[in-house]
Design a protein around this motif. Structure first.
Motif, PDB file in Angstrom:
ATOM      1  N   VAL A 619       0.858  -1.191   0.000  1.00 54.03           N
ATOM      2  CA  VAL A 619       0.000   0.000   0.000  1.00 54.03           C
ATOM      3  C   VAL A 619       0.894   1.242   0.000  1.00 54.03           C
ATOM      4  CG1 VAL A 619      -1.821   1.247   1.192  1.00 54.03           C
ATOM      5  CG2 VAL A 619      -1.780  -1.256   1.246  1.00 54.03           C
ATOM      6  N   ASP A 622      -0.573   7.206  -1.263  1.00 51.52           N
ATOM      7  CA  ASP A 622      -1.808   7.753  -1.828  1.00 51.52           C
ATOM      8  C   ASP A 622      -2.959   6.765  -1.794  1.00 51.52           C
ATOM      9  OD1 ASP A 622      -0.844   5.973  -3.667  1.00 51.52           O
ATOM     10  OD2 ASP A 622      -0.884   7.333  -5.380  1.00 51.52           O
ATOM     11  N   GLY A 623      -2.787   5.630  -1.103  1.00 54.81           N
ATOM     12  CA  GLY A 623      -3.863   4.660  -0.953  1.00 54.81           C
ATOM     13  C   GLY A 623      -3.949   3.626  -2.049  1.00 54.81           C
ATOM     14  N   LYS A 661      -6.357   0.976  -7.476  1.00 56.41           N
ATOM     15  CA  LYS A 661      -6.904   1.754  -6.367  1.00 56.41           C
ATOM     16  C   LYS A 661      -7.630   0.825  -5.397  1.00 56.41           C
ATOM     17  CE  LYS A 661      -7.551   6.045  -8.974  1.00 56.41           C
ATOM     18  NZ  LYS A 661      -8.530   7.070  -9.426  1.00 56.41           N
ATOM     19  N   ASP A 662      -7.858   1.351  -4.219  1.00 57.20           N
ATOM     20  CA  ASP A 662      -8.555   0.577  -3.194  1.00 57.20           C
ATOM     21  C   ASP A 662      -9.950   0.194  -3.689  1.00 57.20           C
ATOM     22  OD1 ASP A 662      -9.244  -0.611  -0.834  1.00 57.20           O
ATOM     23  OD2 ASP A 662      -9.687   1.270   0.215  1.00 57.20           O
ATOM     24  N   TYR A 718      -7.661  -0.731   8.021  1.00 52.08           N
ATOM     25  CA  TYR A 718      -6.734  -0.268   9.066  1.00 52.08           C
ATOM     26  C   TYR A 718      -7.229  -0.721  10.436  1.00 52.08           C
ATOM     27  CZ  TYR A 718      -4.193   2.660   5.774  1.00 52.08           C
ATOM     28  OH  TYR A 718      -3.426   3.115   4.740  1.00 52.08           O
TER      29      TYR A 718
END
Length: 718
Positions: A619, A622-623, A661-662, A718
């Motif tokens: 990761v 910037d995610g 991206k996530d 998280y």
């Protein structure tokens, strides 16, 4: 009479001082042009009985190739001298000093003439002093101003009373202060001019010659009379200015240049009313140069002692201006530090218990050990797994053979167990500068560090640990494996022949036609045609057979697997589904020379077929997620070269590194296998004739497609 003598002596002293400065300036000017006029550095040996000064100077210029211009009035001066082994420059300086001459320099041209003292103009100087009454701020710009004139200007501007001891009215003051509180400004004015100042209870500022320092708390008695405190006098060899911006928060503006650390600690601590405990004299702590604004006292101490510690590590670069005490302290290698406990500041060397501490520093988010991947990829798409122990079978009961086989097993097991390394501590990623001077132990049960050492170093270590102690992302990886198999097969035809033995009639008629007719059934069918007149076909032999085949198959197979994997950032997630089979490997060994004995050992080696997915996510800030992906699909195909050989394996494998991206969904794979087969056998010529070709040929048409797709969706947690 005494006053006249004093004034005369003062005049003579000033004249001698000005004369010395003028002669020194001539020396500097000649040194500056010596490169362009090398004759100035040449030696001269001459004995002059009587000659004019102008003739002598022109002769010197001629011999030593110098450009000298002599004023006409110098011809009236006669000289008698003997010069031996002196440079021309020294000779000219001597003549200027002896006969009150001067030299004007124009490039490398020297114009020598009589010196005339410049006329000094008396200018009445204005005292530069400003006072901001609204903020109680004072600004001073004094340079060699009389104390009486300066104090008069300050009192007129501020309206506050200042008195001084008798005899100080003619002392010259020099200081530059801009917009600082009035009390602090007078303290700095006194410090910069070797004076002392106290403030009495009736708000008078009293100046005197510096014979000791004063305490503001005890600066006056009950009657308001100033009381002197006999403290050691501070060294005045360095520039030392500071301003208290916020006394409660201990915020300062500082400007030190080569200032003893002891003076910094004592004076600022005294100004801030700080309680100090000094276990080792700070006079050996060294010197410091600092210029900073809005710095806290604690941060200033940290920087002072950190810088001093680094300076001692590089003793070869020490400043020659440091005193002998400082040099001796540096040679011992003992660094100074401090510790704050409550409102008291403790000072001493790093090995003294008064400044040392023991502290437990827990990690709130991270593990104290650097976790490794739980295991490596276990299966290998048909490649051998060498970490699996073998099962041995010995056909000979010889004890030495059994012993050698057991040793081989032990070596194999030891190599397997030794391949796993111990976990590393998070200390391995902490810079050595952060761990310097500290004794650090690891408490795994409490996930914390036990640190022993100087309190300032512990605070630096704890600050760094808090900086890196952040929640490590957990990545949930959803994987969808889609496998689609489509197939269509058509088989038609008639085959006939003679076999080794009679064939029994058997087969199916529905849903597909696959019939094997024996000789007895065929003869019954032939005999059925005997009733049609003179048609007599006869009969077939007993071993004759006839096979009829007409069938069509279609397949549409879809396999969907949706595993979910979770792993920490930077660690592999691994999934494997498969099967393991074994094949035998036989080793034969012969022992002995006279009567050889054979020993046969059978080892069963494992071989794997699997569907495995290996993903390592990273990761970024910037995610976004970078993933290293490896997919293996393998299966046994049932084919063997030999009965003891490993089975054949069909394998499909691909790797990829992607950035998404996530929670983005990506599609990988698309491994597709397409097979088309259209073949047939039959009687020549007859197998090509329409309609009847179905009676004289056998045909097979096959069309199949296999496709594997992998869908991956990562989610950061998280």
């Amino acid at each position: 009479m005494k006053k006249i003598t004093t004034l005369l002596l003062l005049f003579i002293f000033q004249f001698a001082f000005a004369q010395e400065n003028r002669i020194q300036q001539l020396k500097n000017n000649m040194d500056a042009i010596s490169a362009d006029a090398p004759g100035l550095s040449e030696k001269i040996n001459i004995n002059i009985k009587e000659a004019s000064l102008s003739s002598f100077l022109l002769a010197v210029s001629e011999v030593h190739k110098l450009n000298i211009s002599v004023a006409p009035n110098l011809s009236q001066i006669n000289i008698v001298n003997n010069f031996t082994d002196v440079s021309v420059a020294d000779l000219l300086v001597f003549l200027c000093k002896e006969y009150n001459l001067t030299i004007d320099f124009s490039g490398n041209i020297l114009a020598i003439k009589s010196y005339e003292k410049p006329i000094e103009k008396s200018i009445e100087k204005t005292i530069d002093a400003k006072y901001d009454s609204s903020n109680d701020l004072l600004s001073l710009n004094l340079k060699e101003d009389k104390l009486y004139d300066a104090f008069k200007k300050i009192m007129n501007e501020s309206g506050k009373n200042i008195v001084y001891a008798p005899g100080l009215e003619n002392q010259m003051l020099t200081v530059y202060i801009k917009s600082i509180p009035f009390d602090a400004a007078l303290n700095k004015l006194a410090y910069a001019n070797n004076l002392s100042v106290i403030k009495s209870k009736d708000n008078f500022y009293i100046f005197d010659q510096l014979e000791g320092n004063y305490s503001p708390e005890n600066s006056a008695d009950k009657n308001g009379t100033a009381v002197r405190q006999n403290k050691p006098q501070r060294s005045r060899k360095s520039n030392f200015f500071f301003t208290v911006v916020d006394a409660d928060r201990k915020i300062l503006d500082v400007d030190f240049e080569n200032t003893p650390i002891s003076s910094i600690v004592y004076d600022i601590g005294h100004e801030l009313d700080i309680d100090l405990f000094v276990s080792s004299p700070l006079e050996n702590a060294g010197y410091a140069t600092v210029k900073a604004k809005n710095i806290s006292f604690d941060a200033l101490l940290v920087k002072l002692f950190e810088t001093r510690a680094e300076g001692k590590a590089q003793s070869n670069n020490s400043s020659p201006s440091q005193n002998n005490n400082d040099a001796s302290s540096a040679s011992t290698g003992e660094g100074y530090t401090f510790m704050k406990k409550g409102s008291i500041y403790f000072f001493g060397t790093k090995n003294q218990m008064v400044v040392r501490a023991v502290k437990s520093i827990p990690l709130m988010h991270r593990s104290i050990e650097l976790l490794k991947d739980p295991s490596k990829e276990g299966r290998s798409a048909g490649r051998l797994n060498t970490n699996t122990s073998f099962t041995n079978y010995n056909s000979n009961s010889n004890s030495s053979d059994n012993k050698s086989n057991s040793n081989f097993q032990n070596q194999n097991n030891n190599s397997s167990s030794g391949s796993s390394n111990a976990s590393e501590s998070i200390l391995t990623i902490i810079p050595d500068e952060i761990k310097k001077d500290l004794d650090i132990k690891i408490d795994k049960e409490l996930n914390s560090f036990l640190v022993n050492g100087p309190a300032a170093s512990i605070e630096r270590f704890e600050s760094f640990i808090k900086y890196i102690d952040k929640a490590v992302p957990v990545i949930l990886i959803e994987v969808m494996l889609l496998e689609v198999n489509k197939s269509a097969t058509v088989e038609t035809g008639i085959s006939a022949g003679i076999g080794d033995k009679p064939v029994t009639t058997s087969g199916t008629v529905f849903p597909n036609v696959d019939i094997n007719l024996g000789a007895q059934t065929i003869n019954k069918i032939i005999n059925g045609f005997d009733g049609f007149g003179s048609l007599n076909v006869g009969s077939v032999v007993p071993n004759f057979y006839l096979s009829l085949k007409a069938m069509e198959t279609n397949g549409n197979l879809k396999i969907r697997s949706s595993p979910r994997l979770s792993t920490l950032n930077g660690h592999k997630a691994y999934l494997s589904i498969g099967e393991t089979t074994y094949y035998v490997v036989t080793n034969q060994n012969f022992y002995g020379s006279q009567i050889p004995q054979a020993s046969e050992v059978k080892n069963y080696q494992p071989i794997d077929a699997e569907l495995s997915v290996t993903i390592m996510p990273l990761v970024s800030g910037d995610g976004q997620i970078t993933m290293d992906i490896k997919v293996i699909q393998s299966s046994f195909n049932g084919q063997k070269v030999d009965k003891n050989a490993p089975p054949g394996i069909n394998s499909r494998e691909f790797t990829s590194i992607i950035r998404v991206k996530d929670q983005d969904l990506i599609v990988l794979g698309g491994l597709e296998e397409s097979v088309k087969n259209d073949s047939g056998t039959g009687v020549p010529i007859l197998a090509r004739i329409p309609v009847i070709k179905w009676l004289f040929s056998s045909r097979k048409r096959e069309d199949s497609k296999k496709k594997l797709s992998v869908l991956i969706k990562p989610t950061v947690i998280y």
